[in-house]
Every structure is written in structure tokens, then in C-alpha cells.
Design an enzyme around this catalytic site. Sequence first.
Site, PDB file in Angstrom:
ATOM      1  N   HIS A 125       0.656  -1.081   0.010  1.00  0.00           N
ATOM      2  CA  HIS A 125       0.207  -0.232   0.035  1.00  0.00           C
ATOM      3  C   HIS A 125       0.799   1.374  -0.122  1.00  0.00           C
ATOM      4  O   HIS A 125       2.117   1.115   0.269  1.00  0.00           O
ATOM      5  CB  HIS A 125      -1.064  -0.023   1.199  1.00  0.00           C
ATOM      6  CG  HIS A 125      -0.314   0.160   2.596  1.00  0.00           C
ATOM      7  ND1 HIS A 125       0.436  -1.045   3.131  1.00  0.00           N
ATOM      8  CD2 HIS A 125      -0.096   1.172   3.510  1.00  0.00           C
ATOM      9  CE1 HIS A 125       1.152  -0.770   4.285  1.00  0.00           C
ATOM     10  NE2 HIS A 125       0.747   0.674   4.371  1.00  0.00           N
TER      11      HIS A 125
ATOM     12  N   HIS B 266       4.861   0.065   0.088  1.00  0.00           N
ATOM     13  CA  HIS B 266       5.574  -0.534   1.133  1.00  0.00           C
ATOM     14  C   HIS B 266       4.614  -1.469   1.972  1.00  0.00           C
ATOM     15  O   HIS B 266       3.254  -1.746   1.733  1.00  0.00           O
ATOM     16  CB  HIS B 266       5.986   0.466   2.479  1.00  0.00           C
ATOM     17  CG  HIS B 266       5.001   1.136   2.913  1.00  0.00           C
ATOM     18  ND1 HIS B 266       4.436   2.272   2.665  1.00  0.00           N
ATOM     19  CD2 HIS B 266       4.387   1.109   4.224  1.00  0.00           C
ATOM     20  CE1 HIS B 266       3.447   2.712   3.556  1.00  0.00           C
ATOM     21  NE2 HIS B 266       3.280   2.006   4.437  1.00  0.00           N
TER      22      HIS B 266
HETATM   23  C1  SIN Z   1       2.952   0.824   7.925  1.00  0.00           C
HETATM   24  O1  SIN Z   1       2.310   0.516   6.769  1.00  0.00           O
HETATM   25  O2  SIN Z   1       2.912   2.217   7.950  1.00  0.00           O
HETATM   26  C2  SIN Z   1       3.646   0.062   8.942  1.00  0.00           C
HETATM   27  C3  SIN Z   1       4.874  -0.370   8.350  1.00  0.00           C
HETATM   28  C4  SIN Z   1       5.708  -1.266   9.108  1.00  0.00           C
HETATM   29  O3  SIN Z   1       5.053  -1.532  10.281  1.00  0.00           O
HETATM   30  O4  SIN Z   1       6.575  -1.889   8.753  1.00  0.00           O
END
Ligand code: SIN
Length: 273
Positions: A100, A249
Site C-alpha cells: 500500500h 510498502h
Molecule cells: C505501515 O504500513 O505504516 C507500517 C509498516 C511497518 O510496520 O513496517
Amino acid sequence: MAATLDVRPIAGALGAEIHGIDLARDLTDDLLGAIRQAFLDHLVVFFRDQSLSSAQFMAFARCIGKPITYPFVPGLEGFPEITAVVKRPDQTVAFGGNWHTDTTYFPEPPMATMLIARELPPRGGDTQFANQYSAYDSLSDGMKSLLSGLRWVSRSDKAEASRTREDRATAERTVLIADHPVVRTHPETGRKSLYVNLAHTAHFLGMTEEESMPLLQFLFRHQARPEFTCRFRWAPGSVALWDNRCTLHQAINDYNGFRREMQRITLSGDVPV
Ligand code: SIN
């Protein structure tokens, strides 16, 4: 004179560690300008061994942009713009555990996000990032022209995203909806990137889900191809700063039974065009 940074790329596609900086102390205008340039060049930058209180983390965030609140999980006491991203040993779903870009259900989604690692499992709990300039550049001319006029609808209640907030959210009855171009142009670099994401893209504007899904499924697969990605191994005190305008990410959920705690700040953005 412009500051020179010790910048070490961690993968071919995107991502670089910046060494030799104490974010609690060293933030001159020159240094911040150099960090901004590294952020634009590498899309996500990492700093290791930072000993930052919540106030110092917030102070660094304010040097990069304007912190905003997250609508579904309340912020820390005294720091409403800092969200704790926690997975307890008894939880099996990780917040942000699929590809996302953050809160695209806002008309002006955040330009960047910062994360600091507070507590980590003994192994696992990495985060992956994907370069959406490369995802766009590698499409055929025919596909680029098909996508150029399309828009998509982002919904905060899409199951892929809302289930990753399971057991954490306090305001799930609120549904936030916005629409955005499938291809956006970065306001600082002028480069085009693919701007859909599995967690928040419900369908193309003016089309049904059934009509949209075949092409969206292709784009979701394409945009996360391994050659567009990097993977960051956290240690306590690691800080990441990523550009939501040209990256995706996801948190890797491979540490059931252990606790992981991060703190997150998102920085306000503009209307994608
Ligand atoms: C997020 O998607 O903001 C969190 C990413 C993570 O905890 O690695």
C-alpha cells in the site's frame, strides 16, 4: 556550502542508508537540504541507531514536512500525530501487512511517512518498499496510454486494508473515499509513477469492481515485482523516511508470538495530478 552525506544504497531499485547523522542534534539547513535530495533520489532513506524521544522524533518530522493525524488509531498521549504501530505476541495480523501507500482515501494523501523502531522481534518484522517510477517506466507504451486518462477510487473500508487494522482501530465506522489518477506526476521530480495500491484501490472511477479487477490485478502484481523492491532489516532506533508519492510498502508478518512496536508520523501532501 551543501552538506555531503554518507549515503549507501541498499538495493538496485530504491532505498539508501544515511550514516553519520544524529537526528536529535545535527539538523542544519544544509544537512536537511541534503537529506531531502537523498530522499528524492532514493525514495526511501534509513538512519540507524537514533536515540529519539517522541518529542525529538516529532521535531525531525517538522523539519521535513507537516505532521498530520491518522484517522483510525488514536495518537500517543501528548503527540496526536504519532501513531503506535504495534503487533502483540497474541496477534496474528500485522498493521500495514500488504502492499500500500498510506491513507490514499484522503483527497490529499500524505507526501511522506516516517517510522522509528522501538521494539523488535528477535528475527523477522522487516519492511519492503517498491519503486513506482520503475513500475510505470517498465510498462509498454500501449499500457501507458491506456492508463493515462484513468482514475481510481480509494476506500478506507476495502477489506485488504481494514483487516490489517483489526483489533487496533477505534473509528472503523467512518468510511473515507477519494479518487486519484492511476498515473501521477511527482510535484518535486516531475517523474511519472504508478499510483494504485492493493490495500486501498477499490475500482476505476466510473467502472464496477468486476470490470476493474482484471486490469487492477495485473497492476498490483506488476508494481510489486521483486526487481522494483528493497527490504529493510530494522534494529531498535532505526528510522525510515519514505516518499508516498512514488513508493509502495508493506510490513512482513513473519514473527507471530513476538512483540513489535514502531512509531509512525505521516506528513501532509497535495492533490495527486
Ligand atoms: C505501515 O504500513 O505504516 C507500517 C509498516 C511497518 O510496520 O513496517
